[in-house]
Design a protein around this motif. Structure first.
Motif, mmCIF file in Angstrom:
data_model
loop_
_atom_site.group_PDB
_atom_site.id
_atom_site.type_symbol
_atom_site.label_atom_id
_atom_site.label_comp_id
_atom_site.label_asym_id
_atom_site.label_seq_id
_atom_site.Cartn_x
_atom_site.Cartn_y
_atom_site.Cartn_z
ATOM 1 N N TYR A 238 0.859 -1.058 -0.066
ATOM 2 C CA TYR A 238 0.025 -0.019 -0.061
ATOM 3 C C TYR A 238 0.932 1.111 -0.051
ATOM 4 C CZ TYR A 238 -3.710 3.200 1.553
ATOM 5 O OH TYR A 238 -4.839 3.947 1.487
ATOM 6 N N VAL A 239 0.756 1.955 -1.070
ATOM 7 C CA VAL A 239 1.758 3.172 -1.254
ATOM 8 C C VAL A 239 1.073 4.478 -1.762
ATOM 9 C CG1 VAL A 239 2.421 2.317 -3.399
ATOM 10 C CG2 VAL A 239 3.857 3.878 -2.053
ATOM 11 N N GLY A 240 1.675 5.468 -1.082
ATOM 12 C CA GLY A 240 1.050 6.803 -1.890
ATOM 13 C C GLY A 240 2.242 7.479 -2.678
ATOM 14 N N VAL A 241 2.201 7.451 -3.876
ATOM 15 C CA VAL A 241 3.276 7.868 -4.950
ATOM 16 C C VAL A 241 2.956 9.359 -5.319
ATOM 17 C CG1 VAL A 241 4.202 7.455 -6.938
ATOM 18 C CG2 VAL A 241 3.101 5.616 -5.882
ATOM 19 N N ASP A 242 4.071 10.188 -4.936
ATOM 20 C CA ASP A 242 4.159 11.588 -5.247
ATOM 21 C C ASP A 242 4.773 11.934 -6.638
ATOM 22 O OD1 ASP A 242 2.662 11.960 -3.121
ATOM 23 O OD2 ASP A 242 4.373 12.922 -1.920
ATOM 24 N N LEU A 243 4.058 12.299 -7.344
ATOM 25 C CA LEU A 243 4.725 12.692 -8.835
ATOM 26 C C LEU A 243 4.754 13.925 -9.355
ATOM 27 C CD1 LEU A 243 2.352 9.795 -9.318
ATOM 28 C CD2 LEU A 243 4.158 9.415 -10.978
ATOM 29 N N VAL A 244 5.667 14.294 -9.974
ATOM 30 C CA VAL A 244 5.646 15.702 -10.695
ATOM 31 C C VAL A 244 5.885 15.518 -12.352
ATOM 32 C CG1 VAL A 244 6.492 16.655 -8.730
ATOM 33 C CG2 VAL A 244 8.170 15.873 -10.476
ATOM 34 N N ILE A 245 5.489 16.519 -12.959
ATOM 35 C CA ILE A 245 5.594 16.517 -14.458
ATOM 36 C C ILE A 245 6.913 17.749 -14.985
ATOM 37 C CG2 ILE A 245 4.355 16.661 -16.689
ATOM 38 C CD1 ILE A 245 2.816 14.795 -15.156
ATOM 39 N N ASP A 246 7.769 17.011 -15.045
ATOM 40 C CA ASP A 246 8.932 18.147 -15.397
ATOM 41 C C ASP A 246 8.946 18.673 -17.124
ATOM 42 O OD1 ASP A 246 11.811 19.150 -14.723
ATOM 43 O OD2 ASP A 246 12.166 17.793 -16.520
ATOM 44 N N ALA A 247 9.298 19.743 -17.230
ATOM 45 C CA ALA A 247 9.087 20.436 -18.189
ATOM 46 C C ALA A 247 9.982 19.741 -19.578
ATOM 47 C CB ALA A 247 9.806 21.733 -18.497
ATOM 48 N N THR A 248 11.295 19.066 -19.347
ATOM 49 C CA THR A 248 11.794 18.333 -20.146
ATOM 50 C C THR A 248 11.629 16.836 -20.112
ATOM 51 O OG1 THR A 248 13.956 18.851 -18.832
ATOM 52 C CG2 THR A 248 13.396 20.325 -20.532
ATOM 53 N N ARG A 249 11.892 16.324 -18.763
ATOM 54 C CA ARG A 249 11.714 14.933 -18.568
ATOM 55 C C ARG A 249 10.592 14.298 -18.238
ATOM 56 N NH1 ARG A 249 15.968 17.164 -15.573
ATOM 57 N NH2 ARG A 249 17.895 16.889 -16.390
ATOM 58 N N GLY A 250 9.487 15.067 -18.489
ATOM 59 C CA GLY A 250 7.926 14.442 -18.295
ATOM 60 C C GLY A 250 7.796 13.834 -16.894
ATOM 61 N N VAL A 251 7.143 13.023 -16.679
ATOM 62 C CA VAL A 251 6.589 12.405 -15.488
ATOM 63 C C VAL A 251 7.975 11.784 -14.671
ATOM 64 C CG1 VAL A 251 5.579 10.441 -14.489
ATOM 65 C CG2 VAL A 251 4.430 11.669 -16.424
ATOM 66 N N GLN A 252 7.989 12.254 -13.449
ATOM 67 C CA GLN A 252 9.028 11.820 -12.371
ATOM 68 C C GLN A 252 8.271 11.460 -10.924
ATOM 69 O OE1 GLN A 252 12.546 13.955 -13.288
ATOM 70 N NE2 GLN A 252 12.097 12.176 -14.509
ATOM 71 N N VAL A 253 8.634 10.314 -10.707
ATOM 72 C CA VAL A 253 8.287 9.864 -9.266
ATOM 73 C C VAL A 253 9.138 10.764 -8.176
ATOM 74 C CG1 VAL A 253 7.975 8.059 -7.305
ATOM 75 C CG2 VAL A 253 7.006 7.890 -9.717
ATOM 76 N N LEU A 254 8.595 11.485 -7.353
ATOM 77 C CA LEU A 254 9.617 12.399 -6.605
ATOM 78 C C LEU A 254 9.552 11.698 -5.102
ATOM 79 C CD1 LEU A 254 10.925 14.945 -6.152
ATOM 80 C CD2 LEU A 254 9.028 16.018 -5.526
ATOM 81 N N GLU A 255 8.531 10.756 -4.838
ATOM 82 C CA GLU A 255 8.738 10.297 -3.554
ATOM 83 C C GLU A 255 7.524 9.193 -3.325
ATOM 84 O OE1 GLU A 255 9.395 12.447 0.968
ATOM 85 O OE2 GLU A 255 7.813 13.248 -0.302
#
Ligand SMILES: Nc1ncnc2c1ncn2[C@@H]1O[C@H](COP(=O)(O)OP(=O)(O)O)[C@@H](O)[C@H]1O
Ligand SMILES: [Mg+2]
Length: 336
Positions: A238-255
Motif C-alpha cells: 500500500y503506497v502513496g506515490v508523489d509525482l511531478v511533470i517536469d518540463a523536459t523529462r516528463g513524469v517523475q516520481v518524487l517520493e
C-alpha cells in the motif's frame, strides 16, 4: 462510501508494508535507484555527498545553474534548497535569496551531521538533483511552485488520485495544510472533477482563476503507469506515490509514502475503504478462478477499476462547473 480511518489504515499497512520496505523509502537515493531499476522515471542524481571527505573534494563549480539539494533522509521539505540561477559568487535561490558557495558548504555539513534528517540519527548524505520545472501544460493551472500528483495504490492497482496545486496563500508549497488546492482526478482521462480548498469546494484556482473542473493533466497515462510500478519496486503493498511533470523529462516520481495521508478522500468526496474491499474481493475471485483454468491476463485490469463512480462524480462536477461559469461570466483579474 466507506471512509478509511486512521486505525484501519494502520492495520492495512501493518499487514501489507514490511518494516524493511517502510524504512527503505526513507532513503531517497536508494529509493530512486530501486524505482529506476523497475523502469520508473525518477529525477536524475547529480551527486550524493556521503562524507566530509567527499564534501571537501566536491567541485561545486561544476554544478548546473539550477539544482535542488536535500538530506537523503529528509522529511517535510526540511533542508531542501532550490536554486535556479547563478549570480556573482554563487547561485540565486528560488525565493530570490543568494546562496554563496560558502553557505552551500555549510549546508552540506549540517546535512552530513544529520541535523536535517528524520529518526534522530547522527549522520546523513546530501543528495543533489537537477531542479524540476513544471511542464507548461500543467503550469497553466498554476504557474508558480511545484504542483504534484498523489496516487494511492494497492499493489499495482491505482485506487485514488489527486493533484495538489500551490497557491499564493500556501507560499508556493504543494501542501494541503498550508493552503494548497487539492483536486480529484478521474483515472480514465486525467480530468479534474472536483477541487477543494480547506473544507470548501472550489471551481477555479484561487490565485490564478484558472478553471479547474474538466482541466486535463498532461501525460496522464504515463503518470498512472509510473505510479503502478512503485509498489513492486519497493515491496510496499500500500503506497502513496508523489509525482511531478517536469518540463523536459516528463513524469517523475518524487517520493513514495508508506503511510499516505487520508485527506485524499476529502478531496475526492469518496472513501478508500470500499475501493480496497472491492479490489481485494476481485483479487480473491481471480485467484480462485486461475487456480482452475488458465486465463489470459487482462492488461487493463486495475487501470479503470472505478469507472462508473468516476463518471457519476465527474458529471456532477461538470454540471456544477457550468453553473459557476454562468454566474461568473467576467472572472476577477489575476492576483499577483
Ligand atoms: N529536484 C527538485 N526540483 C524542484 N523541487 C524539488 C526537487 N526536489 C524536491 N523539491 C521540492 O521540495 C519538496 C520536498 O522534497 P521531497 O523530495 O518530497 O522531500 P521530503 O521528504 O522532505 O518531502 C518537494 O515537494 C518539492 O516541492
Ligand atoms: Mg515530499
Amino acid at each position: 462510501m466507506t471512509i478509511l480511518g486512521m486505525n484501519r489504515r494502520n492495520a492495512l499497512i501493518a499487514r501489507l508494508n514490511p518494516r524493511e520496505a517502510i524504512k527503505g523509502v526513507n532513503q531517497k537515493f536508494e529509493t530512486k535507484e530501486r524505482l529506476a531499476a523497475s523502469g520508473v522515471p525518477v529525477p536524475p542524481t547529480l551527486a550524493l555527498i556521503a562524507s566530509e571527505t567527499e564534501a571537501a573534494t566536491f567541485d561545486y563549480a561544476r554544478l548546473p545553474d539550477a539544482f535542488a539539494i536535500k538530506p537523503n533522509r529528509g522529511r517535510r521539505g526540511e533542508g531542501v534548497i532550490l536554486v535556479d540561477g547563478r549570480v556573482e559568487g554563487g547561485w540565486r535561490k528560488l525565493n530570490g535569496e543568494v546562496l554563496t558557495e560558502r553557505m552551500l558548504r555549510a549546508h552540506v555539513t549540517r546535512i552530513l551531521a544529520g541535523e536535517l534528517s528524520l529518526e534522530g540519527g547522527n549522520s546523513d548524505a546530501a543528495l543533489i538533483e537537477p531542479l524540476i520545472r513544471t511542464h507548461p501544460d500543467f503550469a497553466r493551472l498554476v504557474p508558480f511552485g511545484l504542483p504534484d500528483i498523489r496516487i494511492i495504490c494497492l499493489g499495482d492497482v491505482p485506487l485514488m488520485a489527486m493533484t495538489r496545486l500551490p497557491t499564493v496563500e500556501s507560499g508556493g508549497r504543494a501542501n494541503l495544510h498550508q493552503g494548497a488546492v487539492g483536486a480529484a482526478i478521474d483515472f480514465r482521462d486525467g480530468a479534474i472533477f472536483r477541487a477543494v480548498l480547506g473544507q470548501d469546494e472550489v471551481f477555479d484556482h484561487p490565485s490564478t482563476n484558472a478553471a479547474l473542473i474538466g482541466a486535463v493533466l498532461p501525460f496522464w497515462r504515463e503518470t498512472v503507469d509510473a505510479a503502478r510500478r512503485c509498489s513492486g519496486a519497493l515491496g510496499l503493498g500500500y503506497v502513496g506515490v508523489d509525482l511531478v511533470i517536469d518540463a523536459t523529462r516528463g513524469v517523475q516520481v518524487l517520493e513514495c509514502n508508506a503511510y499516505p495521508g487520508l485527506e485524499i478522500q476529502n478531496v475526492n468526496a469518496a472513501g478508500l475503504g470500499a475501493r480496497i474491499e472491492l479490489v481485494q474481493r476481485q483479487q480473491r475471485a481471480k485467484a480462485r478462478k486461475t487456480r482452475g483454468t488458465r486465463q489470459a491476463p487482462d492488461s487493463l485490469a486495475g487501470l479503470r477499476p472505478f469507472g462508473s463512480a468516476g463518471t457519476v462524480l465527474r458529471d456532477v462536477g461538470r454540471e456544477m462547473a457550468g453553473r459557476v461559469a454562468g454566474a461568473l461570466a467576467i472572472p476577477a483579474p489575476l492576483a499577483a
